[in-house]
Design a protein around this motif. Structure first.
Motif: not given
Length: 202
Positions: A91-108
């Motif tokens: 809910f209006y947090g920074t976690f989604k943006r962090l997950c986008d980076i993780i999905d891109e660089k560390y998809p596992s």
């Protein structure tokens, strides 16, 4: 595994029992600054403080996100990494943006969230405001989503919302109860429980 834990609005006693357990069990706990570090201090005294700058410089923000992901992922690969975030992680947090980076660089890497008391419900309690009826919640950005409560006729509502341009639908029924069900788009049934929430996005 990476777990984002909502740690509420500021009072350490407003963390959920599950949040406290995850913080105590984690191989390493990460926090986005000293405010979060102070909130969890009754439960953990060794968190890693990450930098999540409050700035409009998108390049700098992204650079920090990559750095934070590089710190978190080695722990998540081997054990339990817990990332504490004020309020609720979805809910209006920074976690989604962090997950986008993780999905891109560390998809596992797998991740999930544990809800916390959001600023909205905390405000109602702190200010002794009783909220009933329809409300608008916004951070000033364009409104492309709706959340509807007590959705007893979800299929009909979905059909009506489609005429307004909404295209993505999720129905959550009896959340966190033993018979929780999550329906998406065309899976959504004709009838639903009183304990239901629908999310719609254009």
């Amino acid at each position: 595994m990476l777990v984002a834990v909502g740690i509420g609005p500021g009072d350490p006693e407003l963390l959920t029992v599950k949040a406290v357990r995850m913080i105590k069990e984690a191989d390493c706990v990460f926090v986005p600054g000293n405010v979060a570090k102070e909130i969890i201090s009754p439960y953990r005294d060794d968190p890693v403080v990450l930098s999540f700058p409050m700035t409009d410089d998108e390049d700098y923000i992204k650079k920090c996100m990559y750095k934070n992901a590089d710190l978190i992922v080695p722990v998540a690969k081997k054990g339990l990494a817990v990332f504490c975030i004020l309020g609720d992680p979805n809910f209006y947090g920074t976690f989604k943006r962090l997950c986008d980076i993780i999905d891109e660089k560390y998809p596992s890497i797998e991740y999930k969230t544990i809800p916390g008391i959001s600023s909205i419900t905390a405000f109602a309690s702190a200010s002794e405001v009783n909220i009933n009826g329809g409300i608008l919640i916004t951070d000033g950005s364009p409104q492309d989503s709706k959340i509807l409560l007590k959705v007893k006729n979800p299929k009909k509502i979905m059909k009506n919302l489609k005429t307004e341009g909404y295209r993505e639908f999720i129905l959550a029924e009896k959340m966190y109860m033993k018979d929780q069900k999550i329906f998406r788009n065309e899976e959504i049934p004709e009838k639903s429980s009183y304990f239901s929430v629908m999310f719609a996005r254009k």
